[in-house]
Design an enzyme around this catalytic site. Structure first.
Site, PDB file in Angstrom:
ATOM      1  N   GLU A  22      17.230  80.898  36.415  1.00  0.00           N
ATOM      2  CA  GLU A  22      18.170  79.609  37.049  1.00  0.00           C
ATOM      3  C   GLU A  22      19.074  78.198  36.849  1.00  0.00           C
ATOM      4  OE1 GLU A  22      15.530  78.976  40.909  1.00  0.00           O
ATOM      5  OE2 GLU A  22      15.557  81.489  40.885  1.00  0.00           O
ATOM      6  N   VAL A  23      18.495  78.529  35.978  1.00  0.00           N
ATOM      7  CA  VAL A  23      18.627  76.834  34.922  1.00  0.00           C
ATOM      8  C   VAL A  23      20.259  77.482  34.343  1.00  0.00           C
ATOM      9  CG1 VAL A  23      18.179  74.944  33.650  1.00  0.00           C
ATOM     10  CG2 VAL A  23      16.690  76.120  34.820  1.00  0.00           C
ATOM     11  N   PRO A 230      29.813  32.705  37.709  1.00  0.00           N
ATOM     12  CA  PRO A 230      29.177  32.118  36.852  1.00  0.00           C
ATOM     13  C   PRO A 230      28.687  33.387  35.946  1.00  0.00           C
ATOM     14  CG  PRO A 230      28.091  32.163  39.422  1.00  0.00           C
ATOM     15  CD  PRO A 230      29.157  32.596  39.277  1.00  0.00           C
ATOM     16  N   ASP A 253      37.762  32.689  28.540  1.00  0.00           N
ATOM     17  CA  ASP A 253      36.463  31.632  28.123  1.00  0.00           C
ATOM     18  C   ASP A 253      36.013  32.344  28.014  1.00  0.00           C
ATOM     19  OD1 ASP A 253      39.467  30.482  28.686  1.00  0.00           O
ATOM     20  OD2 ASP A 253      38.239  29.057  30.563  1.00  0.00           O
ATOM     21  N   LYS A 275      37.107  27.553  23.768  1.00  0.00           N
ATOM     22  CA  LYS A 275      36.633  26.378  24.945  1.00  0.00           C
ATOM     23  C   LYS A 275      35.223  26.292  25.168  1.00  0.00           C
ATOM     24  CE  LYS A 275      40.671  25.660  28.333  1.00  0.00           C
ATOM     25  NZ  LYS A 275      40.733  23.985  27.918  1.00  0.00           N
ATOM     26  N   GLY A 307      33.549  30.652  36.351  1.00  0.00           N
ATOM     27  CA  GLY A 307      33.674  29.964  37.983  1.00  0.00           C
ATOM     28  C   GLY A 307      34.934  30.334  38.817  1.00  0.00           C
ATOM     29  N   ILE A 311      38.469  23.822  39.358  1.00  0.00           N
ATOM     30  CA  ILE A 311      37.343  23.003  39.594  1.00  0.00           C
ATOM     31  C   ILE A 311      36.447  23.070  38.092  1.00  0.00           C
ATOM     32  CG2 ILE A 311      34.312  22.118  40.064  1.00  0.00           C
ATOM     33  CD1 ILE A 311      35.394  24.229  42.488  1.00  0.00           C
ATOM     34  N   THR A 336      32.036  28.514  42.103  1.00  0.00           N
ATOM     35  CA  THR A 336      31.742  27.913  40.699  1.00  0.00           C
ATOM     36  C   THR A 336      30.468  27.652  40.675  1.00  0.00           C
ATOM     37  OG1 THR A 336      32.412  25.680  40.136  1.00  0.00           O
ATOM     38  CG2 THR A 336      31.521  26.205  42.101  1.00  0.00           C
ATOM     39  N   ALA A 337      30.418  27.311  39.799  1.00  0.00           N
ATOM     40  CA  ALA A 337      28.703  27.223  38.925  1.00  0.00           C
ATOM     41  C   ALA A 337      28.035  26.700  39.351  1.00  0.00           C
ATOM     42  CB  ALA A 337      29.006  26.200  37.425  1.00  0.00           C
ATOM     43  N   MET A 388      28.567  20.215  32.509  1.00  0.00           N
ATOM     44  CA  MET A 388      29.064  19.643  31.276  1.00  0.00           C
ATOM     45  C   MET A 388      28.645  18.487  31.510  1.00  0.00           C
ATOM     46  SD  MET A 388      33.003  20.191  30.874  1.00  0.00           S
ATOM     47  CE  MET A 388      33.301  20.350  32.800  1.00  0.00           C
TER      48      MET A 388
HETATM   49  C1  LIG Z   1      34.590  23.685  31.573  1.00  0.00           C
HETATM   50  S1  LIG Z   1      33.738  23.522  32.962  1.00  0.00           S
HETATM   51  C2  LIG Z   1      34.215  25.153  34.056  1.00  0.00           C
HETATM   52  C3  LIG Z   1      33.117  25.236  35.326  1.00  0.00           C
HETATM   53  C4  LIG Z   1      33.910  26.562  36.152  1.00  0.00           C
HETATM   54  N1  LIG Z   1      35.846  26.090  36.435  1.00  0.00           N
HETATM   55  C5  LIG Z   1      32.928  26.318  37.688  1.00  0.00           C
HETATM   56  O1  LIG Z   1      34.288  26.496  38.489  1.00  0.00           O
HETATM   57  O2  LIG Z   1      31.619  27.006  37.304  1.00  0.00           O
HETATM   58  C6  LIG Z   1      32.240  24.072  32.063  1.00  0.00           C
HETATM   59  C7  LIG Z   1      30.776  23.664  32.609  1.00  0.00           C
HETATM   60  O3  LIG Z   1      30.470  24.772  34.076  1.00  0.00           O
HETATM   61  C8  LIG Z   1      28.803  24.769  34.322  1.00  0.00           C
HETATM   62  N2  LIG Z   1      29.120  25.887  34.108  1.00  0.00           N
HETATM   63  C9  LIG Z   1      29.775  27.553  33.862  1.00  0.00           C
HETATM   64  N3  LIG Z   1      29.201  28.546  34.119  1.00  0.00           N
HETATM   65  C10 LIG Z   1      27.520  28.117  34.148  1.00  0.00           C
HETATM   66  C11 LIG Z   1      26.642  29.456  34.086  1.00  0.00           C
HETATM   67  N4  LIG Z   1      27.053  30.429  34.497  1.00  0.00           N
HETATM   68  N5  LIG Z   1      25.241  28.438  33.962  1.00  0.00           N
HETATM   69  C12 LIG Z   1      25.053  26.691  34.199  1.00  0.00           C
HETATM   70  N6  LIG Z   1      26.642  25.805  34.684  1.00  0.00           N
HETATM   71  C13 LIG Z   1      27.316  26.564  34.211  1.00  0.00           C
HETATM   72  C14 LIG Z   1      28.794  24.411  33.050  1.00  0.00           C
HETATM   73  O4  LIG Z   1      27.874  22.631  33.199  1.00  0.00           O
HETATM   74  C15 LIG Z   1      29.536  24.351  31.825  1.00  0.00           C
HETATM   75  O5  LIG Z   1      29.558  22.840  30.981  1.00  0.00           O
END
Ligand SMILES: C[S@@+](CC[C@H](N)C(=O)[O-])C[C@H]1O[C@@H](n2cnc3c(N)ncnc32)[C@H](O)[C@@H]1O
Length: 479
Positions: A22-23, A230, A253, A275, A307, A311, A336-337, A388
């Site tokens: 059958e297979v 994130p 990025d 970046k 993110g 922001i 955002t993060a 950051m």
């Molecule tokens: C240049 S900023 C960009 C932020 C980004 N546009 C956002 O809205 O999340 C980069 C910083 O975002 C934070 N970040 C981004 N993704 C992250 C993640 N998955 N976990 C923790 N921090 C994060 C960190 O502080 C990192 O240094």
């Protein structure tokens, strides 16, 4: 990838199937659908195969030799399948095919296979093949079942229509980009709906009219500034996903995760814009100019950022340049993060009992210093999220204490939030810098300060690599 997914043309070519059960019958049915000529080697055939042989269509597509397998049965076969249920014979078939470099599949024995058969969704001429590389055929089948429900049955007819119109469209548009845009619109718009609804005549008229109304002019380039969230690909928006499939080129990025980049259209060119803190691969001005140049070349440019682009993402600067040059753009928000880290760490950013406001700040200023409005930050009932901030963490904590926050204010640092490498370290403003120093965190990291951090202990739900709390050793939990 453990296997290269390809589709093989076996129409009118000889394929050998060793086994008559059958297979084997299931494999033979598939080979027949692909138009193969099949020789079955098996002393006996199961009822299903015997019937198939008697009633076969087209006539002569199957030949049965009631013999035990011998290597000289390979003949001019282009593909071999062993489905005998006898491990010794299966091995002999695999070795004989291997010596002649003929692709061979041995049912349920990946080690003896040079190719494996995927689960398929058949909307011929559209075919979707799913494989788990032999790791979990059941998983592949479940995925196939999901795809079956998502892909309209009339997809095959849609593809056949497109094939019939292809040459007309090709000669109408001299720019390949314009051609692609025409098809993208047609295959996702009213034309496709009419085909799905069986309104073939109306669909054909509609396509004719659309073609006539589209001039053969150069494509106007545009830029999609898209937030990739994130890290977890499931946090992408539908719009982000759609634009990721349309782009001709992606400028991305460091914070865009490889899994997300992998979801961008396969043949889009990829440009890394870097970046990393103090290691910007491409200066911001060059990125702005690059976007303008690519769009002026008529490309659909996906500017993919970690993110949310607005922001701490310099998205504003990038589209200011585009706006100045009259280049069309759209902006797609991302998670955002702060939201990603808070949700995945189980730390609500606001809470009726602990925090009525929340503030996002960057701990890394243009000139490398940390110089914030400390009095505004050191307010009670407020959550502070610091992007950051890893390098400046000791200064940040010292200043917050100096400006009125208690040294015992809970504080957390979240590494690579929402990814498999997420780690959460919690302590207080006094203890967090030392804890961080010894924890060897890998960026990106985000700092959260405020009473809400206390909730992490109870609300943490996503702990892929273990969760570090003050004074506790790292647990090693896997999801
Ligand atoms: C240049 S900023 C960009 C932020 C980004 N546009 C956002 O809205 O999340 C980069 C910083 O975002 C934070 N970040 C981004 N993704 C992250 C993640 N998955 N976990 C923790 N921090 C994060 C960190 O502080 C990192 O240094």
């Amino acid at each position: 990838m453990d296997f290269l997914p390809i589709f093989v043309n076996i129409k009118h070519r000889n394929c050998l199937v060793v086994g008559g059960g059958e297979v084997a019958a299931r494999k033979i049915a598939l080979l027949l659908r692909a138009g193969a000529h099949i020789t079955i080697i098996a002393p006996e055939l199961c009822t299903e195969l015997s019937e198939q042989l008697r009633e076969q269509l087209p006539r002569g597509a199957i030949t049965h030799r009631a013999e035990a397998f011998r290597p000289d049965h390979m003949g001019d076969a282009v593909l071999v399948i062993a489905a005998t249920g006898d491990p010794v014979v299966n091995r002999e078939v695999s070795e004989a095919a291997g010596q002649l470099h003929i692709p061979v599949n041995v049912v349920d024995n990946p080690a003896l296979c040079s190719f494996i058969m995927p689960s398929i969704v058949d909307r011929s001429p559209v075919l979707v093949a799913v494989s788990s590389g032999g790791a979990s055929p059941v998983l592949a089948r479940l995925l196939r079942a999901r795809l079956e429900t998502m892909i309209p049955a009339a997809y095959g007819r849609l593809a056949a229509y497109a094939a019939g119109f292809r040459e007309r469209v090709k000669s109408h548009f001299s720019h390949p980009g314009k051609r692609r845009i025409f098809w993208e619109k047609a295959l996702q718009g009213p034309f496709a709906e009419m085909v799905f609804a069986g309104r073939d005549r109306a669909a054909q008229d509609y396509l004719e009219r659309s073609l006539e109304s589209e001039a053969d002019e150069a494509v106007q380039g545009e830029v999609y500034l898209v937030g990739a969230g994130p890290g977890d690909p499931e946090l992408l928006t539908f719009r982000a996903m759609r634009l990721m499939q349309q782009a001709d080129v992606v400028v991305y990025d460091r914070l865009v995760s490889p899994e997300i980049l992998d979801m961008v259209r396969r043949d889009a060119s990829r440009i890394y814009a870097g970046k990393e803190r103090s290691k910007h691969v491409m200066p911001q001005e060059s990125i702005n100019e690059l976007l303008v140049r690519l769009a002026k070349e008529g490309k659909r440019v996906l500017r993919l950022k970690g993110g949310d682009p607005f922001i701490f993402g310099r998205g504003g600067e990038e589209i200011e340049t585009l706006a100045g040059q009259g280049i069309p753009f759209q902006v797609v928000p991302g998670i955002t993060a702060a939201s990603g880290a808070a949700s995945y760490a189980g730390i609500p950013l606001t809470h009726r009992d602990y925090a009525q406001s929340c503030i996002f700040v960057t701990g890394h200023l243009k000139d490398g210093s940390v110089n914030l409005d400390w009095l505004m930050l050191a307010r009670p009932n407020q959550t502070i999220v610091i992007y950051m901030g890893l390098l400046g963490l000791p200064v940040l904590c010292r200043q917050l204490i100096a400006h009125g926050l208690s040294a015992t204010t809970p504080a957390a640092i979240v590494q690579q939030a929402s990814t498999r490498n997420q780690r959460v370290l919690t302590g207080t403003l006094e203890t967090l810098p030392d804890l961080t120093e010894t924890a060897h965190l890998t960026p990106p990291t985000l700092i959260i300060v405020g009473e809400v951090v206390k909730l992490h202990q109870r609300l943490a739900w996503f702990e892929p690599e273990g969760d570090l709390r003050a004074g506790e050793p790292a647990a090693s939990k896997k999801v």
